[in-house]
Design an enzyme around this catalytic site. Structure first.
Site, mmCIF file in Angstrom:
data_model
loop_
_atom_site.group_PDB
_atom_site.id
_atom_site.type_symbol
_atom_site.label_atom_id
_atom_site.label_comp_id
_atom_site.label_asym_id
_atom_site.label_seq_id
_atom_site.Cartn_x
_atom_site.Cartn_y
_atom_site.Cartn_z
ATOM 1 N N LYS A 106 0.818 -1.220 0.000
ATOM 2 C CA LYS A 106 0.000 0.000 0.000
ATOM 3 C C LYS A 106 0.851 1.269 0.000
ATOM 4 C CE LYS A 106 -4.283 -1.991 1.556
ATOM 5 N NZ LYS A 106 -5.327 -2.132 2.592
ATOM 6 N N ARG A 156 -3.407 -10.065 5.187
ATOM 7 C CA ARG A 156 -3.800 -10.128 3.774
ATOM 8 C C ARG A 156 -2.625 -9.629 2.928
ATOM 9 N NH1 ARG A 156 -6.061 -6.808 -0.068
ATOM 10 N NH2 ARG A 156 -7.649 -7.726 -1.401
HETATM 11 C C1 PT1 Z 1 -7.832 -4.533 3.382
HETATM 12 C C2 PT1 Z 1 -8.122 -4.554 1.975
HETATM 13 C C3 PT1 Z 1 -9.205 -5.387 1.551
HETATM 14 N N1 PT1 Z 1 -7.439 -3.823 1.063
HETATM 15 C C4 PT1 Z 1 -9.593 -6.052 3.771
HETATM 16 N N2 PT1 Z 1 -9.911 -6.124 2.460
HETATM 17 C C5 PT1 Z 1 -7.789 -3.876 -0.232
HETATM 18 N N3 PT1 Z 1 -10.308 -6.787 4.671
HETATM 19 C C6 PT1 Z 1 -8.847 -4.695 -0.648
HETATM 20 C C7 PT1 Z 1 -3.049 2.186 -1.017
HETATM 21 O O1 PT1 Z 1 -3.038 3.010 -0.114
HETATM 22 O O2 PT1 Z 1 -6.866 -3.781 3.880
HETATM 23 N N4 PT1 Z 1 -8.564 -5.274 4.237
HETATM 24 N N5 PT1 Z 1 -9.534 -5.432 0.236
HETATM 25 C C8 PT1 Z 1 -7.025 -3.031 -1.227
HETATM 26 N N6 PT1 Z 1 -7.280 -1.631 -1.039
HETATM 27 C C9 PT1 Z 1 -6.268 -0.666 -1.086
HETATM 28 C C10 PT1 Z 1 -6.341 0.450 -0.255
HETATM 29 C C11 PT1 Z 1 -5.169 -0.839 -1.912
HETATM 30 C C12 PT1 Z 1 -5.298 1.375 -0.232
HETATM 31 C C13 PT1 Z 1 -4.134 0.081 -1.917
HETATM 32 C C14 PT1 Z 1 -4.183 1.193 -1.066
HETATM 33 O O3 PT1 Z 1 -2.155 2.075 -1.875
#
Ligand code: PT1
Length: 277
Positions: free
Chosen positions: A222, A257
């Site tokens: 992230k 995850r």
């Molecule tokens: C998470 C999650 C998810 N993240 C759960 N499910 C994502 N339970 C998808 C960035 O800042 O943390 N927990 N499902 C992916 N979402 C992101 C959010 C991807 C922020 C990248 C960023 O780069």
């Protein structure tokens, strides 16, 4: 923490659990859609299982900052064939990463044993769908919606605001007929949060552990990792992601995850040995 039943497949929370990410979106933030299509997705799932994943999380709608929503039919078309293929081939549970009630129902009918919802069942019909599905559900905190959530994240106190939100979602789920012991929590790293917010949540993660439900944490690749490292692109965030995952585990997270399964499994084995759990 004991084992949880994911539609007949067990997830043993007495050791650190690794959830392998399987994006079946053409616009996913770090895979660039590499795994779109059932053939490639199955190969990637097989690799993650060999590398020691405890559960595979299949998602057909990107929720990274700036991502656009997809239609229900689009999401069903992407997710259902892959969920059924993976559920049939591997002994580990399949999680469906969705906010839509119809996708939850169809995915569980196709063999999914876990619902991972970044909206914490706030979408129409989602509480009812998850109750009838009868599988464990992860409730995640998000401020705003993916398209615009990073524009102006704002909290009075990020830790207590996120905690209050999760407590109110637990209440709504229990009122809607979902037993509390079927719920997991996730503070939602990167979902409507600045770097400072994300660091505050990770530092104080034990506050969420104290809510009495298993914790799921997703920090893999992230932007918070990229920012700490001075602007590393997505492909150069592995070591930082592992450090954050290990620290989340030390603070009590049960499920991590991740994109990179083998590095996470090995790092968490060492951490678990040191911590004696
Ligand atoms: C998470 C999650 C998810 N993240 C759960 N499910 C994502 N339970 C998808 C960035 O800042 O943390 N927990 N499902 C992916 N979402 C992101 C959010 C991807 C922020 C990248 C960023 O780069």
């Amino acid at each position: 923490m004991a084992a949880i039943d994911c539609a007949g497949k067990n997830l043993d929370l007495s050791h650190p659990c690794v959830m392998g990410i399987l994006n079946v979106t053409p616009d996913s933030f770090s895979d660039g859609g590499d795994f779109l299509g059932p053939g490639n997705a199955l190969l990637q799932a097989r690799r993650m299982v060999e590398e020691g994943a405890d559960i595979i999380d299949v998602g057909g709608e990107s929720t990274r900052p700036g991502a656009m929503a997809v239609s229900e039919q689009q999401e069903l078309d992407r997710v259902i064939p892959i969920v059924s293929a993976i559920a049939a081939e591997f002994p580990i549970p399949v999680s469906v990463d969705t906010s839509k009630a119809a996708v939850m129902c169809e995915a569980v009918a196709a063999g999914a044993g876990f619902i991972n919802d970044v909206m914490a069942l706030r979408a129409p019909g989602a509480v009812d769908a998850a109750r009838s599905a009868g599988v464990p559900v992860c409730l995640m905190h998000m401020q705003g919606e993916p398209r615009s959530m990073q524009q102006n994240p704002n909290y009075q106190d990020v830790v207590s605001d996120v905690r209050a939100f999760l407590a109110s979602r637990i209440e709504a789920c229990v009122a809607g007929g979902i037993p509390k012991d079927r719920l997991l929590l996730d503070p939602g790293f990167g979902f409507g949060k600045t770097l400072e917010h994300n660091l505050g949540l990770l530092k104080e993660l034990s506050v969420f552990v104290d809510m009495g439900l298993p914790l799921l944490v997703g920090v893999s690749r992230k932007s918070m990792i990229g920012m700490i490292l001075g602007g590393n692109p997505v492909r150069e965030r592995l070591y930082g992601s592992i450090a954050a995952a290990v620290m989340a585990f030390e603070r009590g997270a049960s499920i991590l995850r991740v994109h990179d399964v083998r590095p996470a499994v090995e790092a968490l084995k060492v951490a678990a040995a040191v911590l004696g759990r």
